[in-house]
Design a protein around this motif. Structure first.
Motif, PDB file in Angstrom:
ATOM      1  N   PHE A 199      11.726  -2.257 -10.211  1.00 47.03           N
ATOM      2  CA  PHE A 199      11.895  -1.228 -11.402  1.00 47.03           C
ATOM      3  C   PHE A 199      10.391  -0.962 -11.992  1.00 47.03           C
ATOM      4  CE2 PHE A 199      16.413  -0.361 -11.729  1.00 47.03           C
ATOM      5  CZ  PHE A 199      16.624  -0.585 -10.346  1.00 47.03           C
ATOM      6  N   ASN A 200      10.360  -0.719 -13.353  1.00 47.16           N
ATOM      7  CA  ASN A 200       9.096  -0.010 -13.777  1.00 47.16           C
ATOM      8  C   ASN A 200       8.394  -1.266 -14.353  1.00 47.16           C
ATOM      9  OD1 ASN A 200      11.619   1.852 -14.613  1.00 47.16           O
ATOM     10  ND2 ASN A 200       9.745   3.151 -14.190  1.00 47.16           N
ATOM     11  N   VAL A 201       7.394  -1.484 -13.614  1.00 45.67           N
ATOM     12  CA  VAL A 201       6.381  -2.590 -13.819  1.00 45.67           C
ATOM     13  C   VAL A 201       5.175  -2.205 -14.833  1.00 45.67           C
ATOM     14  CG1 VAL A 201       5.138  -4.412 -12.532  1.00 45.67           C
ATOM     15  CG2 VAL A 201       6.744  -2.844 -11.499  1.00 45.67           C
ATOM     16  N   TYR A 202       4.870  -3.605 -15.406  1.00 48.74           N
ATOM     17  CA  TYR A 202       3.632  -3.195 -16.551  1.00 48.74           C
ATOM     18  C   TYR A 202       3.141  -4.430 -16.538  1.00 48.74           C
ATOM     19  CZ  TYR A 202       6.835  -5.906 -19.857  1.00 48.74           C
ATOM     20  OH  TYR A 202       7.516  -7.009 -20.576  1.00 48.74           O
ATOM     21  N   GLY A 203       1.842  -4.639 -17.069  1.00 52.64           N
ATOM     22  CA  GLY A 203       0.943  -5.708 -17.428  1.00 52.64           C
ATOM     23  C   GLY A 203      -0.354  -5.801 -16.926  1.00 52.64           C
ATOM     24  N   PRO A 204      -1.241  -6.624 -17.001  1.00 51.79           N
ATOM     25  CA  PRO A 204      -2.523  -6.855 -16.548  1.00 51.79           C
ATOM     26  C   PRO A 204      -2.884  -6.259 -15.208  1.00 51.79           C
ATOM     27  CG  PRO A 204      -1.803  -8.851 -17.591  1.00 51.79           C
ATOM     28  CD  PRO A 204      -0.587  -8.071 -17.195  1.00 51.79           C
ATOM     29  N   GLY A 205      -3.779  -5.316 -15.076  1.00 49.92           N
ATOM     30  CA  GLY A 205      -4.300  -4.654 -14.055  1.00 49.92           C
ATOM     31  C   GLY A 205      -3.833  -3.279 -13.880  1.00 49.92           C
ATOM     32  N   GLU A 206      -3.088  -2.916 -14.622  1.00 49.73           N
ATOM     33  CA  GLU A 206      -2.538  -1.541 -14.291  1.00 49.73           C
ATOM     34  C   GLU A 206      -3.265  -0.345 -14.789  1.00 49.73           C
ATOM     35  OE1 GLU A 206       0.771   0.094 -16.486  1.00 49.73           O
ATOM     36  OE2 GLU A 206       0.760  -1.699 -17.927  1.00 49.73           O
ATOM     37  N   SER A 207      -4.275  -0.795 -15.728  1.00 53.37           N
ATOM     38  CA  SER A 207      -5.151   0.374 -16.266  1.00 53.37           C
ATOM     39  C   SER A 207      -5.785   1.141 -15.539  1.00 53.37           C
ATOM     40  CB  SER A 207      -6.039  -0.442 -17.151  1.00 53.37           C
ATOM     41  OG  SER A 207      -7.055  -0.823 -16.762  1.00 53.37           O
ATOM     42  N   ARG A 208      -6.223   0.667 -14.228  1.00 51.48           N
ATOM     43  CA  ARG A 208      -6.501   1.443 -13.207  1.00 51.48           C
ATOM     44  C   ARG A 208      -5.921   2.582 -12.549  1.00 51.48           C
ATOM     45  NH1 ARG A 208      -9.247  -3.359 -13.078  1.00 51.48           N
ATOM     46  NH2 ARG A 208     -11.584  -3.111 -13.174  1.00 51.48           N
ATOM     47  N   LYS A 209      -4.550   2.563 -12.839  1.00 50.25           N
ATOM     48  CA  LYS A 209      -3.521   3.667 -12.143  1.00 50.25           C
ATOM     49  C   LYS A 209      -3.809   4.848 -13.094  1.00 50.25           C
ATOM     50  CE  LYS A 209       0.414   2.418 -10.799  1.00 50.25           C
ATOM     51  NZ  LYS A 209       1.802   1.920 -10.579  1.00 50.25           N
ATOM     52  N   GLY A 210      -4.414   4.751 -14.188  1.00 47.65           N
ATOM     53  CA  GLY A 210      -4.603   5.901 -15.092  1.00 47.65           C
ATOM     54  C   GLY A 210      -3.036   6.715 -15.339  1.00 47.65           C
ATOM     55  N   LYS A 211      -2.911   7.871 -14.917  1.00 47.90           N
ATOM     56  CA  LYS A 211      -1.691   8.657 -15.527  1.00 47.90           C
ATOM     57  C   LYS A 211      -0.395   7.923 -14.816  1.00 47.90           C
ATOM     58  CE  LYS A 211      -1.845  12.852 -12.519  1.00 47.90           C
ATOM     59  NZ  LYS A 211      -0.657  12.556 -11.816  1.00 47.90           N
ATOM     60  N   SER A 212      -0.603   7.231 -13.737  1.00 50.72           N
ATOM     61  CA  SER A 212       0.681   6.560 -13.112  1.00 50.72           C
ATOM     62  C   SER A 212       0.835   5.331 -13.831  1.00 50.72           C
ATOM     63  CB  SER A 212       0.205   6.499 -11.577  1.00 50.72           C
ATOM     64  OG  SER A 212      -0.022   7.520 -10.916  1.00 50.72           O
ATOM     65  N   ALA A 213       0.104   4.763 -14.402  1.00 47.17           N
ATOM     66  CA  ALA A 213       0.404   3.476 -15.469  1.00 47.17           C
ATOM     67  C   ALA A 213       1.615   3.353 -16.248  1.00 47.17           C
ATOM     68  CB  ALA A 213      -0.620   2.983 -16.149  1.00 47.17           C
ATOM     69  N   SER A 214       1.932   2.595 -16.503  1.00 49.03           N
ATOM     70  CA  SER A 214       3.437   2.326 -17.354  1.00 49.03           C
ATOM     71  C   SER A 214       3.391   2.965 -18.611  1.00 49.03           C
ATOM     72  CB  SER A 214       3.950   0.889 -17.569  1.00 49.03           C
ATOM     73  OG  SER A 214       3.177   0.249 -18.453  1.00 49.03           O
ATOM     74  N   ALA A 240       0.781  -1.292  -0.020  1.00 43.76           N
ATOM     75  CA  ALA A 240       0.068   0.098  -0.002  1.00 43.76           C
ATOM     76  C   ALA A 240       0.903   1.250   0.098  1.00 43.76           C
ATOM     77  CB  ALA A 240      -0.914   0.079   1.142  1.00 43.76           C
ATOM     78  N   ALA A 241       0.491   2.088  -0.854  1.00 40.84           N
ATOM     79  CA  ALA A 241       1.477   3.324  -0.808  1.00 40.84           C
ATOM     80  C   ALA A 241       0.844   4.394  -1.820  1.00 40.84           C
ATOM     81  CB  ALA A 241       2.751   3.005  -1.371  1.00 40.84           C
ATOM     82  N   ILE A 242       0.680   5.525  -1.739  1.00 43.51           N
ATOM     83  CA  ILE A 242       0.586   6.622  -2.753  1.00 43.51           C
ATOM     84  C   ILE A 242       1.639   6.508  -3.883  1.00 43.51           C
ATOM     85  CG2 ILE A 242       0.545   8.914  -3.542  1.00 43.51           C
ATOM     86  CD1 ILE A 242      -0.294   9.644  -0.494  1.00 43.51           C
ATOM     87  N   THR A 243       1.256   6.093  -5.029  1.00 45.05           N
ATOM     88  CA  THR A 243       2.245   5.633  -6.010  1.00 45.05           C
ATOM     89  C   THR A 243       2.206   6.523  -7.159  1.00 45.05           C
ATOM     90  OG1 THR A 243       0.259   4.411  -7.262  1.00 45.05           O
ATOM     91  CG2 THR A 243       1.645   3.046  -5.750  1.00 45.05           C
ATOM     92  N   ASP A 244       1.560   7.550  -7.190  1.00 44.29           N
ATOM     93  CA  ASP A 244       1.817   8.587  -7.973  1.00 44.29           C
ATOM     94  C   ASP A 244       3.088   9.669  -7.952  1.00 44.29           C
ATOM     95  OD1 ASP A 244       1.582  11.014  -9.687  1.00 44.29           O
ATOM     96  OD2 ASP A 244      -0.458  11.277  -9.367  1.00 44.29           O
ATOM     97  N   THR A 245       4.121   9.391  -8.716  1.00 41.28           N
ATOM     98  CA  THR A 245       5.165  10.030  -8.354  1.00 41.28           C
ATOM     99  C   THR A 245       5.109  11.511  -8.391  1.00 41.28           C
ATOM    100  OG1 THR A 245       5.929   9.812 -10.472  1.00 41.28           O
ATOM    101  CG2 THR A 245       6.772   7.949  -9.079  1.00 41.28           C
ATOM    102  N   THR A 246       4.031  12.114  -8.997  1.00 37.60           N
ATOM    103  CA  THR A 246       3.989  13.414  -9.239  1.00 37.60           C
ATOM    104  C   THR A 246       3.332  14.499  -8.048  1.00 37.60           C
ATOM    105  OG1 THR A 246       1.991  13.190 -10.246  1.00 37.60           O
ATOM    106  CG2 THR A 246       3.938  13.289 -11.816  1.00 37.60           C
ATOM    107  N   VAL A 247       2.908  13.403  -7.151  1.00 40.89           N
ATOM    108  CA  VAL A 247       2.171  14.073  -5.897  1.00 40.89           C
ATOM    109  C   VAL A 247       3.388  14.975  -5.263  1.00 40.89           C
ATOM    110  CG1 VAL A 247       1.112  13.686  -3.878  1.00 40.89           C
ATOM    111  CG2 VAL A 247       0.490  12.409  -5.574  1.00 40.89           C
ATOM    112  N   SER A 248       3.193  16.105  -5.153  1.00 40.51           N
ATOM    113  CA  SER A 248       4.286  16.980  -4.406  1.00 40.51           C
ATOM    114  C   SER A 248       4.035  17.258  -2.671  1.00 40.51           C
ATOM    115  CB  SER A 248       4.326  18.026  -5.076  1.00 40.51           C
ATOM    116  OG  SER A 248       3.013  19.069  -5.105  1.00 40.51           O
TER     117      SER A 248
END
Ligand SMILES: NC(=O)c1ccc[n+]([C@@H]2O[C@H](COP(=O)([O-])OP(=O)(O)OC[C@H]3O[C@@H](n4cnc5c(N)ncnc54)[C@H](O)[C@@H]3O)[C@@H](O)[C@H]2O)c1
Length: 304
Positions: A164-179, A76-84
């Protein structure tokens, strides 16, 4: 075996929880997630318990003590790297981690937690676990702090995984934080040209989520075997860096398109230009080597 997966409704967490259930049919798996980013849609077929709430909620986390967890996967984490908002980032990512360590201490549970390649910033690549950290944003600072806390505790039954930079099924819900793979594929599937920062030479160690799940479960097995010798941060990458121009070439070949990239100025002052894992420690500590090359992993993902 009782297992807690925090962030289990998210991209990696849901893939992990479902694989744990598949592999360890008799295990009792509990997910703790606040569902801000995660979704039950990621958990189709999951048979375990789902608790909705935040890891920073001390009372809620306290109430989990006594459940008898053997293993805790903390994702669990805030995963959006642009959150300041550094305060929010630290509350969720760092204080939340401390709360989870509180349960682990109480239950004598082993802990596998998600750190990140972000800790290396623009340090030399391939990135080694022993090199100096150099976080470029609030997110990466929070991950560095987690690694520091983990090491300072000298809790032997704990492994931090620097994904590192993870991609694959299930990431679409991350929106702009997806790979980048997902972002570019979405545009290209509609016939729009892929847009990338000038001039597409930034490189990423892109790893398929099923490989990440394997590495994460290997960490549990490593702790199970030789617990007292572990308290380390380990890279989880492929060891190969691919630039964005090449990602577009592969996408064109998979999607049967011939779309040329549109380049634009990178708006970020702080941006990782090259991520690439040194994979020696993962091989030694976890016996892990990624199965998918970038070409095979992308094809598997996008032709499913
Ligand atoms: N995806 C990557 O490329 C990548 C790379 C490096 C590290 N990581 C780390 O791996 C972990 C999982 O990332 P992901 O890609 O699956 O992201 P994700 O955003 O899909 O998953 C994070 C999950 O945590 C949940 N969450 C957020 N705040 C919470 C809180 N306060 N309490 C409880 N749950 C909360 C979200 O709802 C979500 O389900 C994270 O710790 C992330 O930092 C991911």
């Amino acid at each position: 075996m009782k297992i807690l997966v925090t962030g289990g409704a998210g991209f990696i967490g849901s893939n992990l929880a479902l694989e744990l259930e598949r592999r360890f049919a008799s295990a009792a798996i509990t997910i703790l997630d606040d569902f801000l980013q995660g979704s039950t849609g990621n958990l189709e077929g999951f048979r375990g318990e789902i608790i909705k709430g935040g890891v920073e909620d001390e009372k809620l986390v306290e109430s989990l003590k006594g459940k008898g967890f053997d293993f805790i996967y903390h994702l669990a984490a805030i995963t959006d790297t642009t959150v300041s908002d550094e305060k929010r980032m630290m509350t969720v990512n760092v204080d939340g981690f401390k709360n989870i360590l509180g349960i682990a201490g109480h239950e004598k549970a082993s802990v596998i937690y998600a750190s990140s390649a972000g800790v290396y910033g623009n340090g030399p690549a391939p990135m080694k676990e022993t090199q100096k950290v150099s976080p470029l944003n609030a997110y990466s600072v929070s991950k560095v702090r987690m690694d520091e806390i983990a090491l300072s505790l000298n809790q032997p039954r704990m492994i931090g995984l620097r994904y590192f930079n993870v991609y694959g099924p299930g990431e679409s819900r991350k929106g702009k934080s997806a790979s980048m793979i997902w972002q570019l594929a979405c545009r290209m599937k509609t016939g729009s040209p892929p847009r990338i920062f000038k001039y597409g030479e930034q490189r990423r160690d892109l790893i398929h989520v099923s490989d990440v799940v394997q590495a994460t479960i290997r960490a549990m097995e490593a702790l199970d075997k030789d617990g007292p010798e572990r308290n380390v941060s380990v890279n989880v990458g492929t060891g190969v860096a691919t630039d964005f121009n090449r990602v577009i070439e592969i996408l064109n070949s998979i999607l049967g398109t011939d779309l040329k990239p549109e380049y634009f100025d990178n708006p970020y002052d702080f941006y990782q230009n090259h991520t690439q894992a040194d994979t020696a420690l993962a091989a030694k500590t976890l016996g892990f080597k990624a199965r998918y090359s970038i070409e095979e992993g992308m094809r598997n993902y996008l032709t499913l």
